[in-house]
Design a protein around this motif. Structure first.
Motif, short mmCIF file in Angstrom:
data_model
loop_
_atom_site.label_atom_id
_atom_site.label_comp_id
_atom_site.label_asym_id
_atom_site.label_seq_id
_atom_site.Cartn_x
_atom_site.Cartn_y
_atom_site.Cartn_z
N ILE A 28 0.62 -1.17 0.17
CA ILE A 28 -0.16 -0.15 0.24
C ILE A 28 1.32 1.23 -0.10
CG2 ILE A 28 -1.81 1.37 0.89
CD1 ILE A 28 -2.79 -1.56 2.23
N LEU A 32 0.68 4.63 -2.17
CA LEU A 32 0.46 5.88 -1.39
C LEU A 32 1.75 6.90 -1.86
CD1 LEU A 32 -1.78 5.13 1.31
CD2 LEU A 32 -2.05 6.47 -0.51
N PRO A 230 -3.62 -5.88 -1.45
CA PRO A 230 -4.78 -4.13 -1.27
C PRO A 230 -4.66 -3.66 -2.28
CG PRO A 230 -2.26 -3.98 -0.52
CD PRO A 230 -2.12 -5.53 -0.79
N PRO A 232 -5.05 -0.77 -3.76
CA PRO A 232 -3.43 0.17 -4.19
C PRO A 232 -2.71 -0.43 -4.90
CG PRO A 232 -4.25 0.79 -2.43
CD PRO A 232 -4.82 -0.28 -2.42
N MET A 233 -2.61 -2.02 -5.05
CA MET A 233 -1.68 -2.91 -4.91
C MET A 233 -1.79 -2.65 -7.00
SD MET A 233 1.11 -2.69 -4.66
CE MET A 233 3.02 -3.66 -5.99
N ARG A 350 -2.81 3.02 6.53
CA ARG A 350 -1.65 2.05 6.88
C ARG A 350 -1.34 0.94 8.44
NH1 ARG A 350 2.24 6.38 3.88
NH2 ARG A 350 0.17 6.93 4.17
N VAL A 353 -4.08 -1.55 8.70
CA VAL A 353 -3.64 -2.88 7.74
C VAL A 353 -2.44 -3.78 8.32
CG1 VAL A 353 -2.40 -3.59 5.56
CG2 VAL A 353 -4.11 -1.33 5.42
N ILE A 394 -6.20 7.10 -6.33
CA ILE A 394 -5.63 6.92 -4.68
C ILE A 394 -6.21 7.93 -3.90
CG2 ILE A 394 -4.08 5.30 -2.57
CD1 ILE A 394 -3.07 4.45 -5.32
N THR A 398 -9.58 8.25 -1.04
CA THR A 398 -8.36 9.64 0.87
C THR A 398 -9.61 10.98 0.89
OG1 THR A 398 -6.17 7.54 0.27
CG2 THR A 398 -6.94 10.10 1.83
#
Length: 762
Positions: A28, A32, A230, A232-233, A350, A353, A394, A398
């Motif tokens: 992540i 980010l 996740p 974002p990946m 993060r 997570v 992303i 957010t």
């Protein structure tokens, strides 16, 4: 003695879980970090440098346990604005101006890191408690809108957008290029995205929209294998696969416009060999220090709030050393700045997570940094295949989470006045700046508190007075009494006391002597309740039953209301008492009751002025009453108002008048003063443990049968008083919590049964 825990053994045992968690978090952190850096007008690698330096430094020197550090969302607007501002001051043009502007900002980042460490050494972690919750929410929402304003246009392949302007007559509400201008210009960009002449821009916009769809809907796919990677990946992986498909299968170049692809990702050696030249040339200017203070303030607030939030998620229920973390974050920020990175902050998403994937100590933060270094060393060329709009998706997601309508709805449910604080902070932050926004939010909160209480003197007279008294009771539990007022201005006094209590103990916090309790305090008390519940303790708030509130939300501010009819919303304690009345088949009345004649014959009230009862539970044709009571003793400056919980039990037959208390030092003093303890024959232990007082000595000795004596000896101590016709029973001269109410009710019922049995025998 308990054997000392083998820390090294536990560390090695949990190492695999922390390595895995660090790897997941790095997946992540990679996109980010790149996205946040580019949104901040910094080189993409700056975000990775920030996460690596933060992870390595804070994992070794920090005071938190499961937090993850790296670049923060809230600083994007400040850094981006600062880079653009200093770029115009350099006299250069284009990329050279932007680069030099960033070198100046690096100097500001380093200075802010020094200030952050100083805050830690000065033990200023408590400063987070001086910011009202609604003002902080307004600041975070403003940050979310800033992120939306600066990222949405790039996500739709229109990074040159300046937005729109709006003026009413000669007055300009907002200009092109401003945050509000960019926000209101989003619809124009959305419409324009459907009519790009350049196919490369269309593909770039599609990549951004698909990235946003993944962020919104991916969490709704409940598949344990997909959830290992996740969202974002996927935004990193899919564009790389798409790029290779065109290059290797279709034998064509990537159709996305090159201007919207990540570029200039240096490899590990290039980063080490080409450190940036930090420019301190503007260090003597007011603008420079304004940015330094902004960075320090926002970084400290975001970090402190994140640390507090993540502590609640810690499966081992530990409490972070906030000041130690501030020192480490400051030191990491200094190192990051010299290497070309951004401010290092504690990040909530993060960190969450990390906890969810089994991270349970600081090593997970270290391994998250280690895997990021590995990605850069091995895959830096692959990162240039990622389209910028996909990463901006992303940030758009957010930003929306920070400023969603649900945030406004929640604030409104707490209280209308909180919405005023929220919007004042939000609007001023957007129009003027973050520091001005949060400071005006604090001022607005204070003014609203004065208006609500219709008293400036409440705050002015009691500002420096000690308002929190804490003591440990005989049963090992803690009682905390709060007087005057408790708001964001003086909550730190209460917090210091609560932080000193082990979380596996029982705590009662009494606000019966407190005229005003604000939203920030109520929210923090709820956090303590959750914390103590997780760690095996019990945390109960009492004394708010005569406080009015305009909302049923548990976080709503509360103030003493002199007129009982205005109390429309029951407190949590009152609702529990109401439920208890149903279980015990009693009648419950919450309002004040001035009918207190039934108490006047008791010796306890002979020198006291009874004001009223409230929260009354009645049963058995009024033969049993359990109630909260307010009385006062003394006059003028010596006058003291006391609120306590008592039980009244009427008796069918007359009994001797007496007072029974636990034998203590004060009772022994009474003996010297002529108030002699009445002994009960053949019950030496009872006479040693209890102080029995009354005028009819023989009648009392005859009344205290073996069965009655055994009852008192085998039950908790209570003050029991007889006026001949009824009994008055209470434990401590304070309001009782729900558990204590149940205990005293049970005690009174069983005592009445014992007395009834004796009368029937006689």
């Amino acid at each position: 003695m308990t054997p000392k825990k083998d820390s090294l053994k536990d560390f090695i045992k949990t190492l695999p879980k922390n390595i895995f968690s660090g790897f997941v978090v790095s997946l992540i952190a990679l996109p980010l970090g790149l996205g946040l850096a580019m949104a901040s007008k910094a080189p993409p690698i700056a975000g990775i440098i920030t996460a690596v330096i933060g992870g390595l430094t804070v994992s070794i020197l920090g005071g938190s346990n499961v937090t993850i550090t790296g670049p923060g969302n809230s600083l994007v607007g400040v850094v981006a604005g600062a880079v653009l501002f200093f770029a115009t001051q350099t006299g250069l043009e284009g990329e050279l101006a932007a680069q030099q502007g960033y070198f100046i900002v690096l100097a500001a980042i380093i200075c802010s890191g020094i200030l952050l460490s100083i805050l830690g050494f000065l033990r200023m972690g408590k400063l987070a408690n001086f910011f009202p919750s609604s003002a902080i929410q307004g600041m975070l929402a403003a940050i979310g809108l800033i992120i939306l304003a600066k990222s949405t246009h790039t996500m739709l392949a229109n990074q040159d957008a300046t937005g729109v302007s709006l003026a009413i007559g000669d007055f300009t509400l907002f200009e092109e290029g401003s945050v509000l201008g960019l926000l209101f210009g989003i619809p124009k960009t959305i419409i324009g995205a459907f009519s790009y002449d350049n196919p490369g821009l269309t593909y770039a916009a599609i990549a951004g929209v698909l990235g946003l769809i993944i962020m919104v809907f991916y969490s709704k796919i409940r598949n344990k294998y997909l959830q290992l990677i996740p969202a974002p990946m996927w935004i990193v992986i899919l564009p790389i696969l798409f790029s290779y498909y065109y290059e290797l299968v279709l034998q064509q170049p990537n159709p996305i416009d090159p201007g919207y692809m990540i570029s200039n990702i240096p490899d590990f050696n290039a980063i080490v060999n080409n450190l940036p030249t930090v420019d301190f040339s503007h260090i003597a200017t007011p603008a420079f220090w304004s940015i330094v203070i902004s960075l320090t303030l926002i970084a400290s607030i975001e970090s402190l709030l994140s640390i507090k939030a993540v502590d609640k998620l810690d499966p081992e229920k530990r409490r972070s050393n906030v000041n130690r973390d501030l020192k480490a974050l400051g030191l990491a920020t200094v190192g990051s700045g010299f290497l070309g990175g951004l401010n290092v902050v504690t990040v909530i998403a993060r960190s969450s997570v990390n906890v969810n994937n089994g991270g349970n100590n600081r090593s997970s933060n270290f391994f998250h940094a280690f895997f990021l270094m590995l990605f850069i060393a091995l895959f830096s060329t692959q990162l240039t295949r990622i389209p910028l709009p996909a990463l901006m998706a992303i940030l758009v997601f957010t930003g929306y989470k920070l400023a969603s309508p649900n945030v406004v709805k929640k604030i409104f449910s707490i209280g209308k006045e909180q919405l005023i604080i929220f919007f004042v902070t939000l609007i001023i932050t957007l129009k003027v700046g973050l520091i001005q926004g949060i400071l005006l939010g604090v001022l607005t909160t204070f003014i609203i508190h004065i208006i609500i209480n219709k008293s400036f003197s409440l705050f002015f007279r009691n500002w420096l007075k000690p308002n929190v008294l804490m003591f440990k009771e005989e049963d090992g539990n803690y009682f905390v009494s709060v007087k005057h007022f408790c708001s964001f201005l003086n909550f730190y006094k209460l917090k210091d006391k609560l932080d000193a209590i082990p979380e596996d103990k029982d705590v009662i916090v009494d606000f019966s002597m407190c005229e005003f309790v604000d939203h920030t305090v109520m929210e923090n008390l709820n956090n303590y309740q959750e914390l103590f519940a997780k760690r095996g303790g019990h945390f109960e708030v009492i004394g708010l039953d005569m406080h009015g509130t305009d909302s049923e939300h548990p976080f709503a501010l509360r103030r003493i209301i002199p007129i009982p009819n205005l109390l429309s919303n029951l407190t949590k304690r009152q609702k529990t008492i109401e439920e208890l009345s149903v279980d015990y088949e009693l009648v419950y009345e919450s309002n004040k009751n001035k009918d207190i004649h039934f108490l006047e014959d008791f010796l306890f009230f002979r020198t006291k002025q009874i004001n009223h009862t409230y929260n009354q539970l009645t049963g058995g044709h009024d033969s049993i009453r359990l109630f909260d009571l307010e009385f006062s003793e003394g006059e003028f400056i010596a006058k003291e108002v006391v609120r306590t919980t008592m039980m009244y039990v009427s008796l069918p037959e007359l009994i001797p008048e007496f007072t029974l208390d636990r034998e203590g030092f004060l009772e022994k003093v009474y003996g010297f003063a002529g108030f002699q303890d009445i002994p009960i024959d053949n019950h030496t232990d009872f006479s040693n443990r209890f102080y029995l007082l009354g005028e009819d000595t023989k009648g009392i000795q005859s009344f205290f049968s073996d069965e009655l004596v055994h009852f008192f000896e085998s039950n908790p101590y209570y003050h029991v008083e007889s006026n001949g016709k009824a009994l008055l029973i209470f434990g401590k001269e304070r309001l009782a919590n729900i558990k204590e109410i149940k205990f005293v009710y049970d005690f009174g019922k069983r005592l009445k049964h014992v007395l009834h049995t004796e009368e029937a025998t006689i």
